[in-house]
Design a protein around this motif. Structure first.
Motif, PDB file in Angstrom:
ATOM      1  N   PHE A  50       0.843  -1.199   0.000  1.00  0.00           N
ATOM      2  CA  PHE A  50       0.000   0.000   0.000  1.00  0.00           C
ATOM      3  C   PHE A  50       0.879   1.250   0.000  1.00  0.00           C
ATOM      4  N   GLN A  51       0.899   1.943  -1.124  1.00  0.00           N
ATOM      5  CA  GLN A  51       1.692   3.169  -1.200  1.00  0.00           C
ATOM      6  C   GLN A  51       0.973   4.308  -0.491  1.00  0.00           C
ATOM      7  N   PRO A  52       1.682   5.146   0.247  1.00  0.00           N
ATOM      8  CA  PRO A  52       1.043   6.289   0.914  1.00  0.00           C
ATOM      9  C   PRO A  52       0.340   7.183  -0.096  1.00  0.00           C
ATOM     10  N   ILE A  53      -0.823   7.681   0.296  1.00  0.00           N
ATOM     11  CA  ILE A  53      -1.558   8.588  -0.562  1.00  0.00           C
ATOM     12  C   ILE A  53      -1.064  10.013  -0.328  1.00  0.00           C
ATOM     13  N   MET A  54      -1.467  10.945  -1.200  1.00  0.00           N
ATOM     14  CA  MET A  54      -1.053  12.339  -1.054  1.00  0.00           C
ATOM     15  C   MET A  54      -2.285  13.185  -0.781  1.00  0.00           C
ATOM     16  N   LEU A  55      -2.219  13.950   0.314  1.00  0.00           N
ATOM     17  CA  LEU A  55      -3.372  14.713   0.776  1.00  0.00           C
ATOM     18  C   LEU A  55      -3.033  16.186   0.954  1.00  0.00           C
ATOM     19  N   ALA A  56      -4.067  17.023   0.815  1.00  0.00           N
ATOM     20  CA  ALA A  56      -3.958  18.442   1.145  1.00  0.00           C
ATOM     21  C   ALA A  56      -4.807  18.696   2.388  1.00  0.00           C
ATOM     22  N   GLU A  57      -4.196  19.223   3.422  1.00  0.00           N
ATOM     23  CA  GLU A  57      -4.922  19.479   4.670  1.00  0.00           C
ATOM     24  C   GLU A  57      -5.773  20.730   4.537  1.00  0.00           C
ATOM     25  N   GLN A  58      -7.031  20.647   4.996  1.00  0.00           N
ATOM     26  CA  GLN A  58      -7.960  21.765   4.928  1.00  0.00           C
ATOM     27  C   GLN A  58      -8.089  22.467   6.278  1.00  0.00           C
ATOM     28  N   ALA A  59      -8.609  23.682   6.249  1.00  0.00           N
ATOM     29  CA  ALA A  59      -8.732  24.474   7.475  1.00  0.00           C
ATOM     30  C   ALA A  59      -9.683  23.851   8.480  1.00  0.00           C
ATOM     31  N   ASP A  60     -10.650  23.061   7.987  1.00  0.00           N
ATOM     32  CA  ASP A  60     -11.639  22.461   8.892  1.00  0.00           C
ATOM     33  C   ASP A  60     -11.180  21.121   9.466  1.00  0.00           C
ATOM     34  N   VAL A  65      -7.784  14.456  -1.289  1.00  0.00           N
ATOM     35  CA  VAL A  65      -6.787  13.583  -1.893  1.00  0.00           C
ATOM     36  C   VAL A  65      -6.484  14.058  -3.312  1.00  0.00           C
ATOM     37  N   PHE A  66      -5.193  14.271  -3.631  1.00  0.00           N
ATOM     38  CA  PHE A  66      -4.846  14.620  -5.003  1.00  0.00           C
ATOM     39  C   PHE A  66      -4.030  13.530  -5.678  1.00  0.00           C
ATOM     40  N   ASP A  67      -3.770  12.441  -4.944  1.00  0.00           N
ATOM     41  CA  ASP A  67      -3.213  11.247  -5.569  1.00  0.00           C
ATOM     42  C   ASP A  67      -3.519  10.052  -4.672  1.00  0.00           C
ATOM     43  N   GLY A  68      -4.298   9.093  -5.212  1.00  0.00           N
ATOM     44  CA  GLY A  68      -4.580   7.882  -4.457  1.00  0.00           C
ATOM     45  C   GLY A  68      -6.024   7.671  -4.091  1.00  0.00           C
ATOM     46  N   GLN A  69      -6.960   8.268  -4.849  1.00  0.00           N
ATOM     47  CA  GLN A  69      -8.372   8.137  -4.461  1.00  0.00           C
ATOM     48  C   GLN A  69      -8.875   6.693  -4.529  1.00  0.00           C
ATOM     49  N   PRO A  79     -13.176  -3.671   6.110  1.00  0.00           N
ATOM     50  CA  PRO A  79     -13.712  -3.606   7.484  1.00  0.00           C
ATOM     51  C   PRO A  79     -12.655  -3.442   8.572  1.00  0.00           C
ATOM     52  N   GLU A  80     -11.389  -3.781   8.264  1.00  0.00           N
ATOM     53  CA  GLU A  80     -10.340  -3.710   9.275  1.00  0.00           C
ATOM     54  C   GLU A  80      -9.476  -2.453   9.160  1.00  0.00           C
ATOM     55  N   VAL A  81      -9.773  -1.595   8.194  1.00  0.00           N
ATOM     56  CA  VAL A  81      -8.919  -0.425   7.959  1.00  0.00           C
ATOM     57  C   VAL A  81      -9.658   0.855   8.331  1.00  0.00           C
ATOM     58  N   LYS A  82      -9.070   1.627   9.223  1.00  0.00           N
ATOM     59  CA  LYS A  82      -9.653   2.891   9.662  1.00  0.00           C
ATOM     60  C   LYS A  82      -8.780   4.092   9.289  1.00  0.00           C
ATOM     61  N   GLU A  83      -7.489   3.834   9.068  1.00  0.00           N
ATOM     62  CA  GLU A  83      -6.548   4.898   8.739  1.00  0.00           C
ATOM     63  C   GLU A  83      -5.662   4.456   7.581  1.00  0.00           C
ATOM     64  N   VAL A  84      -5.101   5.450   6.880  1.00  0.00           N
ATOM     65  CA  VAL A  84      -4.164   5.146   5.793  1.00  0.00           C
ATOM     66  C   VAL A  84      -2.911   6.018   5.954  1.00  0.00           C
ATOM     67  N   PRO A  85      -1.768   5.504   5.515  1.00  0.00           N
ATOM     68  CA  PRO A  85      -0.549   6.317   5.545  1.00  0.00           C
ATOM     69  C   PRO A  85      -0.614   7.372   4.444  1.00  0.00           C
ATOM     70  N   ALA A  86      -0.162   8.593   4.774  1.00  0.00           N
ATOM     71  CA  ALA A  86      -0.280   9.682   3.803  1.00  0.00           C
ATOM     72  C   ALA A  86       0.860  10.676   3.935  1.00  0.00           C
ATOM     73  N   ALA A  87       1.170  11.311   2.811  1.00  0.00           N
ATOM     74  CA  ALA A  87       2.062  12.467   2.783  1.00  0.00           C
ATOM     75  C   ALA A  87       1.156  13.686   2.705  1.00  0.00           C
ATOM     76  N   VAL A  88       1.198  14.540   3.737  1.00  0.00           N
ATOM     77  CA  VAL A  88       0.242  15.637   3.868  1.00  0.00           C
ATOM     78  C   VAL A  88       0.923  16.984   3.668  1.00  0.00           C
ATOM     79  N   VAL A  89       0.319  17.812   2.799  1.00  0.00           N
ATOM     80  CA  VAL A  89       0.812  19.177   2.606  1.00  0.00           C
ATOM     81  C   VAL A  89      -0.326  20.145   2.880  1.00  0.00           C
ATOM     82  N   LYS A  90       0.015  21.389   3.147  1.00  0.00           N
ATOM     83  CA  LYS A  90      -0.985  22.438   3.337  1.00  0.00           C
ATOM     84  C   LYS A  90      -0.937  23.350   2.121  1.00  0.00           C
ATOM     85  N   LEU A  91      -2.029  23.352   1.355  1.00  0.00           N
ATOM     86  CA  LEU A  91      -2.128  24.176   0.163  1.00  0.00           C
ATOM     87  C   LEU A  91      -3.185  25.241   0.384  1.00  0.00           C
TER      88      LEU A  91
END
Length: 269
Positions: A50-60, A65-69, A79-91
């Motif tokens: 599972f490759q980490p997804i790429m996310l943009a953090e929002q103010a709320d 997700v801009f890569d990995g939808q 059913p066993e997955v609640k979280e995913v590894p991600a590289a997070v940036v603030k745009l």
């Protein structure tokens, strides 16, 4: 530093585990979700793959997700997955996210030109904004990125339109699109790339004589598929590319019965 190496590294992302229920998709630029791809990821789900997804953090506190939808959709369905590894940036804005999407995906063949167009509009890309402006002037548009809806005034030929604008100019392309839609209002294939480029060439090279009304009237009584077949016959006899031969066929149709102010093929850039 060498010009071959980028000095603009951008913001360094933070690496973290993110709850899947905090992740959303911006459909203004994202591609259409493919259920078969999601199912494949679910069948083979393993953290080692599972490759980490790429996310943009929002103010709320949510993330887009801009890569990995597809990976996100699979994780939500597991059913066993609640979280995913991600590289997070603030745009700062959605246009920055669209630009990030383009940066990640522009060289991936799986991303269609239509998807790149809509992402480019969000990101303020000059070429895509030019395509949008010219099509709007003609009363036309690019098909939707999600759930393509065919219509006579919608086109998927983004690359062809962009190329035609650069070769023949805004006005010639707009006139070409107006003509095709007016001539074949029920034909969802009217705005195909070859026809747009061939007709734009004629409007550019014959702007002193050509009449859009005459061209529209001539095309209205001609089936587009028959015209394309005529162009293919010309190609078999004399060679050349599809666009040039469509333009030749259009010249023949337009000039038939005309004693003066006939149009010509003209030069191709």
């Amino acid at each position: 530093m060498s010009d071959a190496i980028s000095a603009e590294l951008g913001q360094r992302p933070s690496l973290q585990w993110v709850p899947v229920d905090l992740i959303r998709v911006d459909h203004n630029y994202q591609r259409e979700l493919r259920p078969t791809r999601v199912a494949q990821i679910l069948r083979e789900f393993n953290w080692a793959h599972f490759q980490p997804i790429m996310l943009a953090e929002q103010a709320d506190g949510t993330f887009t997700v801009f890569d990995g939808q597809h990976r996100v959709a699979a994780a939500r369905a597991h059913p066993e997955v609640k979280e995913v590894p991600a590289a997070v940036v603030k745009l700062e804005q959605s246009c920055d996210e669209a630009g990030a999407f383009l940066g990640v995906n522009v060289n991936r063949t799986a991303v269609s030109t239509v998807e790149k167009y809509h992402a480019g509009i969000e990101a303020g890309d000059a070429d895509m904004m030019a395509v949008c402006a010219v099509l709007e002037e003609a009363g036309c548009a690019v098909v939707d990125a999600i759930g393509l809806k065919p219509a006579a005034n919608k086109t998927a030929a983004v690359t062809a339109v962009s190329r035609a604008i650069k070769n023949y100019g805004d006005k010639a392309v707009s006139e070409a699109c107006k003509t095709l839609v007016d001539a074949w209002p029920q034909d969802t294939g009217a705005l195909n790339g070859v026809m747009i480029q061939g007709l734009a060439r004629l409007f550019k090279n014959n702007k002193r004589f050509i009449s859009r009304e005459r061209m529209t009237a001539k095309l209205r009584v001609k089936d587009r598929k028959i015209l394309t077949s005529d162009a293919e016959t010309i190609r078999k006899i004399g060679g050349g590319d599809a666009t040039t031969n469509v333009a030749k066929a259009l010249v023949e149709i337009y000039n038939k019965g005309l004693q003066r102010d006939q149009i010509a093929l003209g030069v191709k850039p």
